[in-house]
Scaffold this motif. Structure first.
Motif, PDB file in Angstrom:
ATOM      1  N   GLU A   1       3.184   3.663 -10.700  1.00 26.06           N
ATOM      2  CA  GLU A   1       3.644   2.792 -11.775  1.00 26.06           C
ATOM      3  C   GLU A   1       5.144   2.903 -12.022  1.00 26.06           C
ATOM      4  OE1 GLU A   1       2.724   5.599 -15.674  1.00 26.06           O
ATOM      5  OE2 GLU A   1       1.222   4.172 -15.000  1.00 26.06           O
ATOM      6  N   GLU A   2       5.771   4.008 -11.557  1.00 27.31           N
ATOM      7  CA  GLU A   2       7.217   4.114 -11.720  1.00 27.31           C
ATOM      8  C   GLU A   2       7.956   3.081 -10.879  1.00 27.31           C
ATOM      9  OE1 GLU A   2       5.308   6.666 -11.363  1.00 27.31           O
ATOM     10  OE2 GLU A   2       5.635   7.939 -13.115  1.00 27.31           O
ATOM     11  N   ALA A   3       7.329   2.632  -9.781  1.00 25.21           N
ATOM     12  CA  ALA A   3       7.980   1.635  -8.934  1.00 25.21           C
ATOM     13  C   ALA A   3       8.079   0.287  -9.645  1.00 25.21           C
ATOM     14  CB  ALA A   3       7.219   1.483  -7.619  1.00 25.21           C
ATOM     15  N   HIS A   4       7.039  -0.063 -10.408  1.00 26.61           N
ATOM     16  CA  HIS A   4       7.033  -1.297 -11.197  1.00 26.61           C
ATOM     17  C   HIS A   4       5.807  -1.262 -12.111  1.00 26.61           C
ATOM     18  CE1 HIS A   4       7.446  -5.511 -12.325  1.00 26.61           C
ATOM     19  NE2 HIS A   4       8.584  -5.558 -11.651  1.00 26.61           N
ATOM     20  N   PRO A   5       5.962  -1.652 -13.376  1.00 32.38           N
ATOM     21  CA  PRO A   5       4.798  -1.635 -14.267  1.00 32.38           C
ATOM     22  C   PRO A   5       3.712  -2.624 -13.850  1.00 32.38           C
ATOM     23  CG  PRO A   5       6.699  -2.665 -15.328  1.00 32.38           C
ATOM     24  CD  PRO A   5       7.193  -2.022 -14.069  1.00 32.38           C
ATOM     25  N   ASP A   6       4.089  -3.667 -13.150  1.00 36.00           N
ATOM     26  CA  ASP A   6       3.129  -4.659 -12.658  1.00 36.00           C
ATOM     27  C   ASP A   6       2.767  -4.305 -11.221  1.00 36.00           C
ATOM     28  OD1 ASP A   6       1.642  -6.836 -11.924  1.00 36.00           O
ATOM     29  OD2 ASP A   6       3.194  -8.336 -12.341  1.00 36.00           O
ATOM     30  N   ARG A   7       1.516  -3.904 -11.015  1.00 34.96           N
ATOM     31  CA  ARG A   7       1.122  -3.460  -9.671  1.00 34.96           C
ATOM     32  C   ARG A   7       1.248  -4.572  -8.635  1.00 34.96           C
ATOM     33  NH1 ARG A   7      -3.692  -4.332  -7.600  1.00 34.96           N
ATOM     34  NH2 ARG A   7      -3.676  -2.290  -6.603  1.00 34.96           N
ATOM     35  N   ASP A   8       1.192  -5.835  -9.065  1.00 35.11           N
ATOM     36  CA  ASP A   8       1.341  -6.943  -8.127  1.00 35.11           C
ATOM     37  C   ASP A   8       2.786  -7.161  -7.691  1.00 35.11           C
ATOM     38  OD1 ASP A   8      -1.384  -7.499  -8.207  1.00 35.11           O
ATOM     39  OD2 ASP A   8      -1.192  -8.872  -9.901  1.00 35.11           O
ATOM     40  N   ARG A   9       3.715  -6.449  -8.325  1.00 34.39           N
ATOM     41  CA  ARG A   9       5.127  -6.576  -7.963  1.00 34.39           C
ATOM     42  C   ARG A   9       5.671  -5.321  -7.289  1.00 34.39           C
ATOM     43  NH1 ARG A   9       7.744 -11.138  -7.862  1.00 34.39           N
ATOM     44  NH2 ARG A   9       9.606 -10.332  -8.870  1.00 34.39           N
ATOM     45  N   ARG A  10       4.814  -4.337  -7.070  1.00 34.05           N
ATOM     46  CA  ARG A  10       5.279  -3.091  -6.478  1.00 34.05           C
ATOM     47  C   ARG A  10       5.619  -3.230  -5.001  1.00 34.05           C
ATOM     48  NH1 ARG A  10       0.655   0.559  -9.490  1.00 34.05           N
ATOM     49  NH2 ARG A  10       1.423   0.152 -11.603  1.00 34.05           N
ATOM     50  N   TYR A  11       5.216  -4.340  -4.407  1.00 36.52           N
ATOM     51  CA  TYR A  11       5.593  -4.556  -3.003  1.00 36.52           C
ATOM     52  C   TYR A  11       7.104  -4.638  -2.844  1.00 36.52           C
ATOM     53  CZ  TYR A  11       6.554  -9.511  -3.930  1.00 36.52           C
ATOM     54  OH  TYR A  11       7.076 -10.687  -4.399  1.00 36.52           O
ATOM     55  N   LEU A  12       7.799  -4.981  -3.938  1.00 36.25           N
ATOM     56  CA  LEU A  12       9.260  -5.052  -3.870  1.00 36.25           C
ATOM     57  C   LEU A  12       9.873  -3.685  -3.579  1.00 36.25           C
ATOM     58  CD1 LEU A  12       9.962  -7.474  -6.865  1.00 36.25           C
ATOM     59  CD2 LEU A  12      10.214  -7.976  -4.418  1.00 36.25           C
ATOM     60  N   ALA A  13       9.235  -2.616  -4.051  1.00 33.01           N
ATOM     61  CA  ALA A  13       9.737  -1.271  -3.762  1.00 33.01           C
ATOM     62  C   ALA A  13       9.706  -1.005  -2.266  1.00 33.01           C
ATOM     63  CB  ALA A  13       8.920  -0.229  -4.517  1.00 33.01           C
ATOM     64  N   ALA A  14       8.628  -1.421  -1.592  1.00 36.27           N
ATOM     65  CA  ALA A  14       8.528  -1.236  -0.145  1.00 36.27           C
ATOM     66  C   ALA A  14       9.545  -2.107   0.585  1.00 36.27           C
ATOM     67  CB  ALA A  14       7.110  -1.554   0.326  1.00 36.27           C
ATOM     68  N   VAL A  15       9.797  -3.308   0.064  1.00 37.34           N
ATOM     69  CA  VAL A  15      10.808  -4.179   0.671  1.00 37.34           C
ATOM     70  C   VAL A  15      12.175  -3.519   0.608  1.00 37.34           C
ATOM     71  CG1 VAL A  15      12.039  -6.368   0.428  1.00 37.34           C
ATOM     72  CG2 VAL A  15       9.537  -6.307   0.228  1.00 37.34           C
ATOM     73  N   TRP A  16      12.512  -2.951  -0.548  1.00 34.62           N
ATOM     74  CA  TRP A  16      13.810  -2.285  -0.676  1.00 34.62           C
ATOM     75  C   TRP A  16      13.867  -0.996   0.135  1.00 34.62           C
ATOM     76  CZ3 TRP A  16      18.183  -4.321  -1.985  1.00 34.62           C
ATOM     77  CH2 TRP A  16      18.181  -5.484  -2.749  1.00 34.62           C
ATOM     78  N   ALA A  17      12.719  -0.346   0.329  1.00 38.17           N
ATOM     79  CA  ALA A  17      12.678   0.799   1.239  1.00 38.17           C
ATOM     80  C   ALA A  17      13.046   0.354   2.649  1.00 38.17           C
ATOM     81  CB  ALA A  17      11.301   1.447   1.226  1.00 38.17           C
ATOM     82  N   GLY A  18      12.553  -0.823   3.048  1.00 40.99           N
ATOM     83  CA  GLY A  18      12.914  -1.358   4.358  1.00 40.99           C
ATOM     84  C   GLY A  18      14.395  -1.637   4.480  1.00 40.99           C
ATOM     85  N   VAL A  19      14.994  -2.182   3.417  1.00 37.42           N
ATOM     86  CA  VAL A  19      16.440  -2.431   3.424  1.00 37.42           C
ATOM     87  C   VAL A  19      17.207  -1.122   3.574  1.00 37.42           C
ATOM     88  CG1 VAL A  19      18.372  -3.277   2.055  1.00 37.42           C
ATOM     89  CG2 VAL A  19      16.197  -4.539   2.063  1.00 37.42           C
ATOM     90  N   CYS A  20      16.758  -0.089   2.856  1.00 34.68           N
ATOM     91  CA  CYS A  20      17.418   1.219   2.953  1.00 34.68           C
ATOM     92  C   CYS A  20      17.263   1.823   4.341  1.00 34.68           C
ATOM     93  CB  CYS A  20      16.855   2.164   1.888  1.00 34.68           C
ATOM     94  SG  CYS A  20      17.244   1.694   0.186  1.00 34.68           S
ATOM     95  N   TYR A  21      16.087   1.635   4.951  1.00 33.96           N
ATOM     96  CA  TYR A  21      15.883   2.146   6.307  1.00 33.96           C
ATOM     97  C   TYR A  21      16.799   1.440   7.304  1.00 33.96           C
ATOM     98  CZ  TYR A  21      11.956   5.357   5.786  1.00 33.96           C
ATOM     99  OH  TYR A  21      11.175   6.448   5.486  1.00 33.96           O
ATOM    100  N   LEU A  22      17.055   0.164   7.086  1.00 29.76           N
ATOM    101  CA  LEU A  22      17.967  -0.552   7.971  1.00 29.76           C
ATOM    102  C   LEU A  22      19.369   0.043   7.875  1.00 29.76           C
ATOM    103  CD1 LEU A  22      18.538  -2.882   9.897  1.00 29.76           C
ATOM    104  CD2 LEU A  22      18.932  -4.349   7.901  1.00 29.76           C
ATOM    105  N   CYS A  23      19.775   0.386   6.662  1.00 31.75           N
ATOM    106  CA  CYS A  23      21.086   1.027   6.478  1.00 31.75           C
ATOM    107  C   CYS A  23      21.125   2.386   7.177  1.00 31.75           C
ATOM    108  CB  CYS A  23      21.387   1.186   4.997  1.00 31.75           C
ATOM    109  SG  CYS A  23      21.569  -0.376   4.099  1.00 31.75           S
ATOM    110  N   VAL A  24      20.006   3.127   7.090  1.00 30.76           N
ATOM    111  CA  VAL A  24      19.923   4.426   7.768  1.00 30.76           C
ATOM    112  C   VAL A  24      20.082   4.244   9.275  1.00 30.76           C
ATOM    113  CG1 VAL A  24      18.367   6.326   8.366  1.00 30.76           C
ATOM    114  CG2 VAL A  24      18.560   5.571   5.993  1.00 30.76           C
ATOM    115  N   GLY A  25      19.427   3.217   9.821  1.00 28.77           N
ATOM    116  CA  GLY A  25      19.526   2.982  11.256  1.00 28.77           C
ATOM    117  C   GLY A  25      20.915   2.591  11.692  1.00 28.77           C
ATOM    118  N   LEU A  26      21.536   1.695  10.949  1.00 36.23           N
ATOM    119  CA  LEU A  26      22.877   1.240  11.308  1.00 36.23           C
ATOM    120  C   LEU A  26      23.899   2.365  11.219  1.00 36.23           C
ATOM    121  CD1 LEU A  26      22.938  -2.236   9.522  1.00 36.23           C
ATOM    122  CD2 LEU A  26      22.646  -1.782  11.964  1.00 36.23           C
ATOM    123  N   LEU A  27      23.671   3.281  10.295  1.00 41.13           N
ATOM    124  CA  LEU A  27      24.585   4.416  10.130  1.00 41.13           C
ATOM    125  C   LEU A  27      23.929   5.692  10.645  1.00 41.13           C
ATOM    126  CD1 LEU A  27      25.883   3.565   6.545  1.00 41.13           C
ATOM    127  CD2 LEU A  27      27.101   3.213   8.700  1.00 41.13           C
ATOM    128  N   GLY A  28      23.256   5.586  11.788  1.00 40.87           N
ATOM    129  CA  GLY A  28      22.482   6.710  12.310  1.00 40.87           C
ATOM    130  C   GLY A  28      23.255   8.002  12.407  1.00 40.87           C
TER     131      GLY A  28
END
Length: 415
Positions: A283-310
């Protein structure tokens, strides 16, 4: 302003913070193993950066794509036990043959998704056991928050205290405020080593795969087994325990396909995440469980930054205080651990099996190169089967006594 409202809808601070924390925990806890595995295969600095780039791109594509497709927080990760396995098994193996083993493992995962056998097996696991498995996997991070107070009290206690305070006043931003307070306290305590930071971009390095049957059996097959048992199995359990009934086969199909495409560049293992996924499903990711997928989307964005700056990631790992990472991970998983334990013990008929699953998983035992998540679930299922059989025998109706042959009286049933 409409544009500002749209931005807040697409990038809720709590979801962005959850994605960032998930990636930070995932990278800091296992990136060193990736570098060790790459060096074991004889990789140079360019190839190591290529490995990080391939993994980062693969995780970005799967996190963002699968989360948007199923509107669920599907977080992927590289195989941490797989990296540990490779660090010890790739010594003396040429890079081309190692790449061949990565590709072979990817094909096996892809076939697992296409045939659906893994999904059928997961559908037979009771929810209380899946929740107990998740609680056991996360226990070390929950206790790690308090264990860090022994040597880093100023940082760990600041994170914990700010989290408790924010949970009452600003619950949506509790983890974000705890992270900010931890950064400030660790800077004041002198825990950061910013002189170690080095900025550089990663470049892809293609290696044509070679297939040697001995390497495929000794590296590819164990890598597949470890990834499925120690990563994908608890990864599915996290989603199920959090109430997300996402079809399993497409997840395996796409992670296997992404790994197959990126294997020549160093993507040794892409799979469902467990610990970091739990950060994005709570629930810390988002109070609405139907919107918590956005946390995973932003995790993907962060992983892309990790890859580019390996190459930069390694220097950041050495600069960041370990106590900060573990403390923030601990508070970020508190609610998930609480929910998992509650679900695991909710059914009196499965409490014993859930307790066995939890304890065996939390033990951290590794047998035959397979982690405790698999053995904990196996122990729980065995306990459940034995308990169910015992209850059936205890509640089975007693057989009607038969009359003695040639006698007009019923036989005695007792002494």
């Amino acid at each position: 302003m409409p544009s500002l409202a749209r931005l807040r809808a697409l990038a809720p601070p709590s979801a962005v913070a959850a994605g960032l924390i998930a990636v930070t925990v995932g990278v800091t806890s296992s990136a060193a193993l990736v570098f060790t595995a790459a060096r074991a295969a004889g990789a140079d600095a360019r190839e190591i950066s290529s490995w990080m780039l391939a993994l980062g791109v693969g995780l970005a594509v799967t996190c963002v794509g699968l989360s948007l497709r199923f509107r669920a927080p599907v977080v992927t990760a590289w195989s941490t036990p797989g990296a540990a396995l490779l660090a010890t098994s790739l010594a003396g193996v040429p890079m081309a043959q190692a790449i061949g083993a990565f590709l072979f493992c990817a094909v096996l995962i892809l076939l697992s998704g296409l045939t659906g056998w893994f999904a059928r097996a997961m559908d037979r696991i009771p929810v209380p056991l899946a929740s107990a498995l998740l609680a056991g996997v996360l226990l070390q991070f929950g206790t790690g928050l308090f264990a860090q107070m022994e040597g880093g009290f100023a940082v760990a206690f600041t994170v914990f205290a700010l989290y408790l305070l924010a949970r009452r006043l600003l619950p949506r931003y509790a983890v974000l405020l705890a992270l900010a307070g931890g950064v400030v306290s660790s800077v004041l305590a002198g825990g950061w080593h910013l002189d170690r930071l080095r900025l550089s971009m990663a470049q892809p390095v293609f290696t044509a795969p070679e297939f040697d049957w001995k390497v495929l059996i000794s590296v590819g097959v164990p890598l597949f087994v470890v990834t499925m048992a120690s990563q994908n199995l608890p990864g599915v359990a996290v989603l199920r325990a959090s109430g997300y009934d996402v079809p399993v086969s497409p997840l395996l199909t796409w992670t296997g396909a992404a790994q197959a495409v990126l294997a020549p560049f160093g993507a040794f293992g892409l799979n469902l995440a467990a610990i970091t996924a739990a950060i994005c499903t709570g629930e810390e990711a988002h109070p609405d469980r139907d919107r918590r997928y956005l946390a995973a989307v932003w995790a993907g964005v962060c992983y892309l930054c990790v890859g580019l700056l390996g190459a930069t990631v390694a220097s950041l790992l050495s600069a960041m205080p370990h106590v900060l990472v573990l403390s923030v991970a601990g508070v970020g998983l508190l609610a998930t651990i609480e929910s998992s334990l509650s679900t695991a013990l909710s059914d009196p008929r499965s409490r014993e099996a859930a307790a066995v699953t939890f304890l065996a998983t939390a033990s951290g035992v590794t047998l035959l190169g397979i982690g405790s998540a698999f053995w904990g679930l196996l122990a729980g299922v065995l306990t459940s089967l034995v308990s169910t059989a015992g209850r059936r025998r205890a509640t089975a109706p007693a057989a009607e006594p038969r009359e003695a042959v040639g006698s007009g009286t019923a036989p005695r049933t007792g002494v």
